[in-house]
Design a protein around this motif. Structure first.
Motif, PDB file in Angstrom:
ATOM      1  N   GLU A  50      97.129 -78.212 -16.354  1.00 35.04           N
ATOM      2  CA  GLU A  50      98.275 -78.290 -15.446  1.00 35.04           C
ATOM      3  C   GLU A  50      98.155 -77.368 -14.237  1.00 35.04           C
ATOM      4  OE1 GLU A  50     102.252 -79.039 -17.138  1.00 35.04           O
ATOM      5  OE2 GLU A  50     101.352 -78.566 -19.078  1.00 35.04           O
ATOM      6  N   SER A  51      96.920 -77.003 -13.878  1.00 31.55           N
ATOM      7  CA  SER A  51      96.692 -76.164 -12.698  1.00 31.55           C
ATOM      8  C   SER A  51      95.801 -76.926 -11.724  1.00 31.55           C
ATOM      9  CB  SER A  51      96.032 -74.838 -13.085  1.00 31.55           C
ATOM     10  OG  SER A  51      95.620 -74.132 -11.923  1.00 31.55           O
ATOM     11  N   ALA A  52      96.397 -77.435 -10.640  1.00 27.39           N
ATOM     12  CA  ALA A  52      95.622 -78.166  -9.651  1.00 27.39           C
ATOM     13  C   ALA A  52      94.592 -77.253  -8.987  1.00 27.39           C
ATOM     14  CB  ALA A  52      96.545 -78.783  -8.609  1.00 27.39           C
ATOM     15  N   THR A  53      94.939 -75.976  -8.820  1.00 27.93           N
ATOM     16  CA  THR A  53      94.015 -75.028  -8.193  1.00 27.93           C
ATOM     17  C   THR A  53      92.786 -74.811  -9.068  1.00 27.93           C
ATOM     18  OG1 THR A  53      95.834 -73.893  -7.081  1.00 27.93           O
ATOM     19  CG2 THR A  53      93.757 -72.696  -7.297  1.00 27.93           C
ATOM     20  N   SER A  54      93.003 -74.592 -10.368  1.00 28.07           N
ATOM     21  CA  SER A  54      91.888 -74.379 -11.284  1.00 28.07           C
ATOM     22  C   SER A  54      91.007 -75.619 -11.375  1.00 28.07           C
ATOM     23  CB  SER A  54      92.421 -74.012 -12.672  1.00 28.07           C
ATOM     24  OG  SER A  54      91.361 -73.823 -13.588  1.00 28.07           O
ATOM     25  N   LEU A  55      91.629 -76.804 -11.446  1.00 26.42           N
ATOM     26  CA  LEU A  55      90.846 -78.031 -11.542  1.00 26.42           C
ATOM     27  C   LEU A  55      90.115 -78.320 -10.234  1.00 26.42           C
ATOM     28  CD1 LEU A  55      90.018 -80.342 -13.339  1.00 26.42           C
ATOM     29  CD2 LEU A  55      92.088 -81.574 -12.654  1.00 26.42           C
ATOM     30  N   GLU A  56      90.729 -77.990  -9.107  1.00 30.28           N
ATOM     31  CA  GLU A  56      90.039 -78.143  -7.818  1.00 30.28           C
ATOM     32  C   GLU A  56      88.760 -77.304  -7.797  1.00 30.28           C
ATOM     33  OE1 GLU A  56      90.459 -76.803  -3.145  1.00 30.28           O
ATOM     34  OE2 GLU A  56      92.210 -76.658  -4.462  1.00 30.28           O
ATOM     35  N   MET A  57      88.841 -76.074  -8.297  1.00 36.47           N
ATOM     36  CA  MET A  57      87.650 -75.222  -8.341  1.00 36.47           C
ATOM     37  C   MET A  57      86.570 -75.838  -9.221  1.00 36.47           C
ATOM     38  SD  MET A  57      89.475 -71.469  -8.612  1.00 36.47           S
ATOM     39  CE  MET A  57      87.901 -70.647  -8.889  1.00 36.47           C
ATOM     40  N   ALA A  58      86.980 -76.427 -10.348  1.00 34.25           N
ATOM     41  CA  ALA A  58      86.008 -77.084 -11.223  1.00 34.25           C
ATOM     42  C   ALA A  58      85.387 -78.290 -10.530  1.00 34.25           C
ATOM     43  CB  ALA A  58      86.678 -77.503 -12.527  1.00 34.25           C
ATOM     44  N   PHE A  59      86.204 -79.071  -9.814  1.00 34.38           N
ATOM     45  CA  PHE A  59      85.672 -80.220  -9.079  1.00 34.38           C
ATOM     46  C   PHE A  59      84.677 -79.780  -8.013  1.00 34.38           C
ATOM     47  CE2 PHE A  59      89.552 -83.273  -9.775  1.00 34.38           C
ATOM     48  CZ  PHE A  59      89.138 -83.473 -11.088  1.00 34.38           C
ATOM     49  N   ARG A  60      85.014 -78.710  -7.291  1.00 36.63           N
ATOM     50  CA  ARG A  60      84.104 -78.218  -6.260  1.00 36.63           C
ATOM     51  C   ARG A  60      82.800 -77.711  -6.876  1.00 36.63           C
ATOM     52  NH1 ARG A  60      86.154 -77.442  -1.177  1.00 36.63           N
ATOM     53  NH2 ARG A  60      88.411 -77.797  -0.917  1.00 36.63           N
ATOM     54  N   SER A  61      82.910 -77.006  -7.998  1.00 37.87           N
ATOM     55  CA  SER A  61      81.708 -76.537  -8.688  1.00 37.87           C
ATOM     56  C   SER A  61      80.857 -77.713  -9.159  1.00 37.87           C
ATOM     57  CB  SER A  61      82.105 -75.664  -9.886  1.00 37.87           C
ATOM     58  OG  SER A  61      80.969 -75.252 -10.615  1.00 37.87           O
ATOM     59  N   ALA A  62      81.524 -78.763  -9.623  1.00 38.18           N
ATOM     60  CA  ALA A  62      80.798 -79.952 -10.069  1.00 38.18           C
ATOM     61  C   ALA A  62      79.997 -80.569  -8.932  1.00 38.18           C
ATOM     62  CB  ALA A  62      81.784 -80.968 -10.638  1.00 38.18           C
ATOM     63  N   ALA A  63      80.612 -80.625  -7.753  1.00 33.24           N
ATOM     64  CA  ALA A  63      79.933 -81.230  -6.602  1.00 33.24           C
ATOM     65  C   ALA A  63      78.723 -80.427  -6.165  1.00 33.24           C
ATOM     66  CB  ALA A  63      80.914 -81.382  -5.442  1.00 33.24           C
ATOM     67  N   GLU A  64      78.751 -79.120  -6.389  1.00 36.37           N
ATOM     68  CA  GLU A  64      77.670 -78.243  -5.943  1.00 36.37           C
ATOM     69  C   GLU A  64      76.511 -78.174  -6.929  1.00 36.37           C
ATOM     70  OE1 GLU A  64      79.699 -74.588  -5.453  1.00 36.37           O
ATOM     71  OE2 GLU A  64      80.787 -75.216  -3.636  1.00 36.37           O
ATOM     72  N   ARG A  65      76.706 -78.665  -8.158  1.00 33.92           N
ATOM     73  CA  ARG A  65      75.647 -78.574  -9.165  1.00 33.92           C
ATOM     74  C   ARG A  65      74.468 -79.470  -8.808  1.00 33.92           C
ATOM     75  NH1 ARG A  65      76.961 -75.395 -13.814  1.00 33.92           N
ATOM     76  NH2 ARG A  65      78.923 -74.377 -13.214  1.00 33.92           N
ATOM     77  N   SER A  66      73.271 -78.986  -9.099  1.00 37.24           N
ATOM     78  CA  SER A  66      72.066 -79.757  -8.814  1.00 37.24           C
ATOM     79  C   SER A  66      71.890 -80.880  -9.831  1.00 37.24           C
ATOM     80  CB  SER A  66      70.837 -78.849  -8.858  1.00 37.24           C
ATOM     81  OG  SER A  66      70.590 -78.429 -10.200  1.00 37.24           O
ATOM     82  N   SER A  67      71.032 -81.819  -9.484  1.00 40.34           N
ATOM     83  CA  SER A  67      70.717 -82.902 -10.405  1.00 40.34           C
ATOM     84  C   SER A  67      70.152 -82.370 -11.709  1.00 40.34           C
ATOM     85  CB  SER A  67      69.710 -83.862  -9.756  1.00 40.34           C
ATOM     86  OG  SER A  67      70.245 -84.468  -8.611  1.00 40.34           O
ATOM     87  N   VAL A  68      69.361 -81.328 -11.609  1.00 37.13           N
ATOM     88  CA  VAL A  68      68.761 -80.738 -12.819  1.00 37.13           C
ATOM     89  C   VAL A  68      69.845 -80.174 -13.722  1.00 37.13           C
ATOM     90  CG1 VAL A  68      67.244 -78.910 -13.666  1.00 37.13           C
ATOM     91  CG2 VAL A  68      66.584 -80.243 -11.649  1.00 37.13           C
ATOM     92  N   ASP A  69      70.813 -79.456 -13.135  1.00 33.20           N
ATOM     93  CA  ASP A  69      71.903 -78.888 -13.934  1.00 33.20           C
ATOM     94  C   ASP A  69      72.724 -79.978 -14.611  1.00 33.20           C
ATOM     95  OD1 ASP A  69      71.208 -76.333 -13.314  1.00 33.20           O
ATOM     96  OD2 ASP A  69      72.746 -76.045 -11.763  1.00 33.20           O
ATOM     97  N   ARG A  70      73.029 -81.022 -13.868  1.00 34.11           N
ATOM     98  CA  ARG A  70      73.850 -82.099 -14.405  1.00 34.11           C
ATOM     99  C   ARG A  70      73.135 -82.818 -15.547  1.00 34.11           C
ATOM    100  NH1 ARG A  70      76.549 -84.944  -9.014  1.00 34.11           N
ATOM    101  NH2 ARG A  70      76.661 -83.044  -7.761  1.00 34.11           N
ATOM    102  N   ALA A  71      71.865 -83.097 -15.331  1.00 32.26           N
ATOM    103  CA  ALA A  71      71.096 -83.787 -16.367  1.00 32.26           C
ATOM    104  C   ALA A  71      70.992 -82.933 -17.630  1.00 32.26           C
ATOM    105  CB  ALA A  71      69.705 -84.138 -15.842  1.00 32.26           C
ATOM    106  N   ALA A  72      70.863 -81.614 -17.455  1.00 29.89           N
ATOM    107  CA  ALA A  72      70.781 -80.728 -18.618  1.00 29.89           C
ATOM    108  C   ALA A  72      72.094 -80.724 -19.400  1.00 29.89           C
ATOM    109  CB  ALA A  72      70.416 -79.306 -18.177  1.00 29.89           C
ATOM    110  N   MET A  73      73.227 -80.685 -18.670  1.00 30.25           N
ATOM    111  CA  MET A  73      74.519 -80.751 -19.355  1.00 30.25           C
ATOM    112  C   MET A  73      74.661 -82.061 -20.125  1.00 30.25           C
ATOM    113  SD  MET A  73      77.358 -78.976 -16.819  1.00 30.25           S
ATOM    114  CE  MET A  73      76.922 -79.827 -15.303  1.00 30.25           C
ATOM    115  N   ALA A  74      74.218 -83.147 -19.509  1.00 31.59           N
ATOM    116  CA  ALA A  74      74.315 -84.452 -20.155  1.00 31.59           C
ATOM    117  C   ALA A  74      73.461 -84.512 -21.422  1.00 31.59           C
ATOM    118  CB  ALA A  74      73.887 -85.543 -19.178  1.00 31.59           C
ATOM    119  N   ARG A  75      72.246 -83.968 -21.365  1.00 33.58           N
ATOM    120  CA  ARG A  75      71.367 -83.980 -22.544  1.00 33.58           C
ATOM    121  C   ARG A  75      71.967 -83.148 -23.673  1.00 33.58           C
ATOM    122  NH1 ARG A  75      67.255 -83.646 -18.623  1.00 33.58           N
ATOM    123  NH2 ARG A  75      67.156 -81.382 -18.878  1.00 33.58           N
ATOM    124  N   ARG A  76      72.515 -81.980 -23.317  1.00 32.35           N
ATOM    125  CA  ARG A  76      73.134 -81.150 -24.352  1.00 32.35           C
ATOM    126  C   ARG A  76      74.343 -81.860 -24.967  1.00 32.35           C
ATOM    127  NH1 ARG A  76      71.674 -76.835 -20.633  1.00 32.35           N
ATOM    128  NH2 ARG A  76      73.716 -76.973 -19.608  1.00 32.35           N
TER     129      ARG A  76
END
Length: 407
Positions: A348-374
């Motif tokens: 219920e915190s738009a500010t906290s979720l916005e930060m998570a969305f921004r962090s998600a956009a900045e993650r590299s393909s390698v980071d994203r693929a590693a999270m997906a594999r885990r």
């Protein structure tokens, strides 16, 4: 074994777990019958092709499905929702004849009222039953927006409490879907030796075996797929996505529910061009939806009861090999952070979720693929359909053989 599955929801409603269990048990050689209502979830209207009557019998894949009438509703009207729950409770309780032909009764308790019939049958000398608790009652009722006012909440809690304790005590097995839920059930009267943790699994139709690395450019295609209800707190997600639009964040909401019209109005009010809506899709097409996503959102409001639950959407995302962004507090947040399968934000915190969305956009393909594999590895280890069905089969067998008794 001869198993009777009691569930208010059953396909063609998009609640796959009872059918997965029925098919899994049948594949293991057990005779399975299902007692359910006429399909109406989530719109609250009986599906085309069905007409309510006192009894209806269908056969699918060697499983006999018995339908009983109920008051179809899934609105925010408290009285109508209660009538919906209790109409199935009472109409299913009249089907005692089905239970006489079973060795054990399994109750899929999205609403605890689904357990009313098996509880009555057991009191009067009927078959043992196993409760699979999906939502804690009365918490999920009094904590929702459909029950307003402290007096009404106290009245609901006071009236349901004694029956819930009796239901737990008389069950030959009680299953919780998260560690905190299990400990809460024990504190509320479920015998510790008969209370067990079994994680829900994902719909097998949503699983994909490969992960496509997202593009290197900063962006985040985020998808939410599921019930578009009040408890999912998607208004916060819309505001967060709008605030993070220039970071390359887009949000697609796939599904239907009572909150959809309000969300559309909010999108128009904000001018959130990066938020899109898509109609519900069949289960077998969910793999396509997740394959196009960089992340999948799993969100719930900040209500105490949700800290002890793991929504089935979480397992579906892990199974699909997509990094998760979650606002679900408690057990889910701990799992995501400890297993490093995605990002978390405050509920219920738009500010906290916005930060998570921004962090998600900045993650590299390698980071994203590693999270997906885990995430996929975590699913295979702890949340797979095969392990879940096997554990429930074991608990049903113990109940049927009298090695785990309710009093």
């Amino acid at each position: 074994m001869r198993v009777l599955i009691v569930s208010q929801y059953y396909p063609p409603e998009a609640v796959p777990l009872p059918a997965d269990l029925a098919q899994g048990l049948a594949a293991r050689g057990h005779q399975v019958k299902v007692l359910t209502g006429f399909p109406n979830y989530p719109a609250g209207k009986v599906f085309p092709g069905y007409r309510q009557r006192w009894r209806s019998v269908e056969n699918h894949d060697a499983i006999e499905i018995h339908r009983v009438p109920l008051f179809a509703d899934h609105s925010q009207n408290a009285l109508k929702r209660m009538v919906n729950y209790f109409s199935f409770a009472f109409s299913s309780a009249t089907a005692r004849r089905l239970s006489r032909g079973a060795d054990v009764v399994y109750v899929y308790a999205t609403q605890m009222t689904a357990g009313f019939g098996p509880w009555v049958w057991r009191i009067t000398g009927g078959r043992p039953y196993v409760l699979h608790v999906q939502d804690l009652w009365p918490d999920s009722i009094v904590g929702s927006s459909i029950v307003a006012g402290s007096f009404k909440r106290r009245a609901v809690s006071g009236s349901l409490g004694p029956w819930l304790r009796s239901s737990y005590r008389r069950a030959s097995g009680v299953i919780g879907i998260a560690p905190t839920m299990v400990s809460t059930l024990v504190s509320r009267g479920a015998p510790e030796e008969r209370t067990h943790l079994v994680y829900n699994w994902a719909d097998a139709g949503e699983a994909v075996e490969t992960v496509l690395p997202p593009p290197a450019s900063p962006r985040a295609e985020i998808v939410y797929a599921g019930n578009v209800g009040d408890m999912q707190d998607l208004g916060t997600a819309v505001r967060a996505a709008h605030a993070a639009a220039e970071a390359g964040v887009t949000l697609t909401i796939v599904g239907d529910g009572v909150a959809k019209d309000d969300l559309r109005a909010l999108v128009d009010e904000l001018g959130a061009d990066n938020v899109r809506f898509q109609e519900s899709v069949p289960r077998e097409r969910m793999a396509e939806i997740y394959a196009r996503a960089d992340y999948a959102l799993v969100s719930l409001k900040d209500i105490a009861v949700f800290r002890g639950t793991i929504p089935s959407k979480f397992q579906a995302v892990l199974s699909a090999g997509v990094p998760v962004i979650s606002t679900v507090q408690g057990d889910v947040r701990r799992i995501v952070e400890e297993s490093r399968v995605g990002l978390t934000a405050d509920a219920e915190s738009a500010t906290s979720l916005e930060m998570a969305f921004r962090s998600a956009a900045e993650r590299s393909s390698v980071d994203r693929a590693a999270m997906a594999r885990r995430g996929r590895a975590l699913y295979d280890t702890n949340f797979s359909r095969e392990s879940g069905v096997a554990r429930i089969e074991e608990l049903l067998s113990a109940a049927a053989n009298g090695t785990s008794r309710g009093r």
